[in-house]
Design a protein around this motif. Structure first.
Motif, PDB file in Angstrom:
ATOM      1  N   GLY A   3       0.977  -1.141   0.100  1.00 32.04           N
ATOM      2  CA  GLY A   3      -0.040  -0.007  -0.213  1.00 32.04           C
ATOM      3  C   GLY A   3       0.858   1.396   0.110  1.00 32.04           C
ATOM      4  N   THR A   4       1.820   1.338   0.517  1.00 28.53           N
ATOM      5  CA  THR A   4       2.716   2.563   0.849  1.00 28.53           C
ATOM      6  C   THR A   4       3.406   2.511  -0.403  1.00 28.53           C
ATOM      7  OG1 THR A   4       3.023   1.848   2.999  1.00 28.53           O
ATOM      8  CG2 THR A   4       4.881   3.361   2.033  1.00 28.53           C
ATOM      9  N   SER A   5       3.812   1.496  -1.280  1.00 27.17           N
ATOM     10  CA  SER A   5       4.509   1.705  -2.481  1.00 27.17           C
ATOM     11  C   SER A   5       3.665   2.098  -3.663  1.00 27.17           C
ATOM     12  CB  SER A   5       5.288   0.353  -2.881  1.00 27.17           C
ATOM     13  OG  SER A   5       4.233  -0.608  -3.270  1.00 27.17           O
ATOM     14  N   VAL A   6       2.259   1.677  -3.435  1.00 25.32           N
ATOM     15  CA  VAL A   6       1.365   2.286  -4.346  1.00 25.32           C
ATOM     16  C   VAL A   6       0.925   3.818  -4.367  1.00 25.32           C
ATOM     17  CG1 VAL A   6      -1.108   2.152  -5.110  1.00 25.32           C
ATOM     18  CG2 VAL A   6       0.150   0.095  -4.910  1.00 25.32           C
ATOM     19  N   GLN A   7       1.018   4.064  -3.049  1.00 24.49           N
ATOM     20  CA  GLN A   7       0.721   5.515  -2.632  1.00 24.49           C
ATOM     21  C   GLN A   7       2.008   6.346  -3.366  1.00 24.49           C
ATOM     22  OE1 GLN A   7       0.190   5.808   1.449  1.00 24.49           O
ATOM     23  NE2 GLN A   7      -2.048   5.367   0.949  1.00 24.49           N
ATOM     24  N   ALA A   8       3.104   5.978  -3.255  1.00 21.35           N
ATOM     25  CA  ALA A   8       4.488   6.399  -3.644  1.00 21.35           C
ATOM     26  C   ALA A   8       4.466   6.647  -5.072  1.00 21.35           C
ATOM     27  CB  ALA A   8       5.755   5.892  -2.939  1.00 21.35           C
ATOM     28  N   ARG A   9       3.715   5.748  -5.680  1.00 20.58           N
ATOM     29  CA  ARG A   9       4.123   5.807  -7.406  1.00 20.58           C
ATOM     30  C   ARG A   9       2.942   6.824  -7.659  1.00 20.58           C
ATOM     31  NH1 ARG A   9       1.427   1.710 -11.329  1.00 20.58           N
ATOM     32  NH2 ARG A   9      -0.416   2.204  -9.892  1.00 20.58           N
ATOM     33  N   ARG A  10       3.383   7.892  -7.901  1.00 16.24           N
ATOM     34  CA  ARG A  10       2.515   8.823  -8.644  1.00 16.24           C
ATOM     35  C   ARG A  10       2.890   9.411  -9.905  1.00 16.24           C
ATOM     36  NH1 ARG A  10      -0.842  10.509  -4.483  1.00 16.24           N
ATOM     37  NH2 ARG A  10      -0.205  10.326  -2.280  1.00 16.24           N
ATOM     38  N   ALA A  11       1.767   9.574 -10.742  1.00 13.00           N
ATOM     39  CA  ALA A  11       2.194  10.374 -11.885  1.00 13.00           C
ATOM     40  C   ALA A  11       2.971  11.696 -11.912  1.00 13.00           C
ATOM     41  CB  ALA A  11       0.952  10.597 -12.659  1.00 13.00           C
ATOM     42  N   PRO A  12       3.855  11.853 -12.899  1.00 10.41           N
ATOM     43  CA  PRO A  12       4.591  13.129 -12.854  1.00 10.41           C
ATOM     44  C   PRO A  12       3.693  14.141 -13.447  1.00 10.41           C
ATOM     45  CG  PRO A  12       5.325  11.514 -14.461  1.00 10.41           C
ATOM     46  CD  PRO A  12       4.621  10.843 -13.650  1.00 10.41           C
ATOM     47  N   ALA A  13       3.536  15.400 -13.038  1.00  8.18           N
ATOM     48  CA  ALA A  13       2.720  16.293 -13.496  1.00  8.18           C
ATOM     49  C   ALA A  13       2.825  16.554 -14.938  1.00  8.18           C
ATOM     50  CB  ALA A  13       3.062  17.752 -12.730  1.00  8.18           C
ATOM     51  N   ILE A  14       1.600  16.745 -15.687  1.00  7.39           N
ATOM     52  CA  ILE A  14       1.543  16.882 -17.156  1.00  7.39           C
ATOM     53  C   ILE A  14       0.963  18.001 -17.342  1.00  7.39           C
ATOM     54  CG2 ILE A  14      -0.552  15.368 -17.548  1.00  7.39           C
ATOM     55  CD1 ILE A  14       0.593  14.774 -20.174  1.00  7.39           C
ATOM     56  N   THR A  15       1.393  19.040 -18.162  1.00  9.04           N
ATOM     57  CA  THR A  15       0.745  20.380 -18.461  1.00  9.04           C
ATOM     58  C   THR A  15       0.472  20.226 -20.004  1.00  9.04           C
ATOM     59  OG1 THR A  15       2.245  21.390 -16.915  1.00  9.04           O
ATOM     60  CG2 THR A  15       1.275  22.989 -18.468  1.00  9.04           C
ATOM     61  N   LEU A  16      -0.799  20.712 -20.010  1.00  4.68           N
ATOM     62  CA  LEU A  16      -1.510  20.988 -21.551  1.00  4.68           C
ATOM     63  C   LEU A  16      -1.817  22.447 -21.535  1.00  4.68           C
ATOM     64  CD1 LEU A  16      -3.942  17.875 -21.182  1.00  4.68           C
ATOM     65  CD2 LEU A  16      -1.636  17.806 -22.015  1.00  4.68           C
ATOM     66  N   ALA A  17      -1.144  22.870 -22.943  1.00  6.63           N
ATOM     67  CA  ALA A  17      -1.344  24.113 -23.387  1.00  6.63           C
ATOM     68  C   ALA A  17      -1.914  24.222 -24.815  1.00  6.63           C
ATOM     69  CB  ALA A  17      -0.053  24.872 -23.168  1.00  6.63           C
TER      70      ALA A  17
END
Length: 141
Positions: free
Chosen positions: A36-50
């Motif tokens: 559970g801790t490793s799943v929480q740590a795996r976050r998507a890097p921010a993506i910016t759409l313009a």
């Protein structure tokens, strides 16, 4: 005398069985907590759409694992342009990469001026076109 001996053996076996069950449950609990801790740590890097080529320039940054692009107001990145379908494309983060997928749009989804028909990996500084709307993609490193 033999009855007392067998009674002691039974009690020792019961204690050993309960000890083993307690150890197994503790090990499962510890493994689930670690997963559970490793799943929480795996976050998507921010993506910016313009959006770059319309009168209404729009820039948004997303940190969630999925971004829906379309004309619908329920889309994560709504675009008010008639060449964009209601649910045009989906950006999703999986396998440690951002992917773009066309959602059977009428005017197609293009990545760097090449029409996509299957989910495709999207990179930093790629150009995405939904209908006639150009979108610059920036992915946080």
């Amino acid at each position: 005398m033999a009855a007392v001996f067998f009674l002691i053996i039974r009690i020792l076996l019961i204690v050993a069985l309960y000890g083993f069950l307690a150890w197994a449950l503790y090990t499962l609990y510890r493994d689930l907590r670690t997963a559970g801790t490793s799943v929480q740590a795996r976050r998507a890097p921010a993506i910016t759409l313009a959006i770059t080529n319309t009168l209404e320039e729009q820039t948004r940054t997303f940190t969630n694992m999925e971004v829906l692009i379309g004309r619908s107001q329920s889309s994560s990145f709504p675009i008010r342009n008639e060449t964009v379908s209601a649910n045009h494309a989906r950006l999703s983060y999986r396998q440690s990469q951002w992917w773009v997928e066309d959602l059977h749009s009428t005017n197609g989804t293009f990545l760097n001026e090449e029409r996509i028909t299957t989910p495709t990996v999207i990179m930093n500084q790629d150009d995405l076109r939904c209908g006639q709307v150009n979108i610059q993609v920036k992915i946080e490193e």
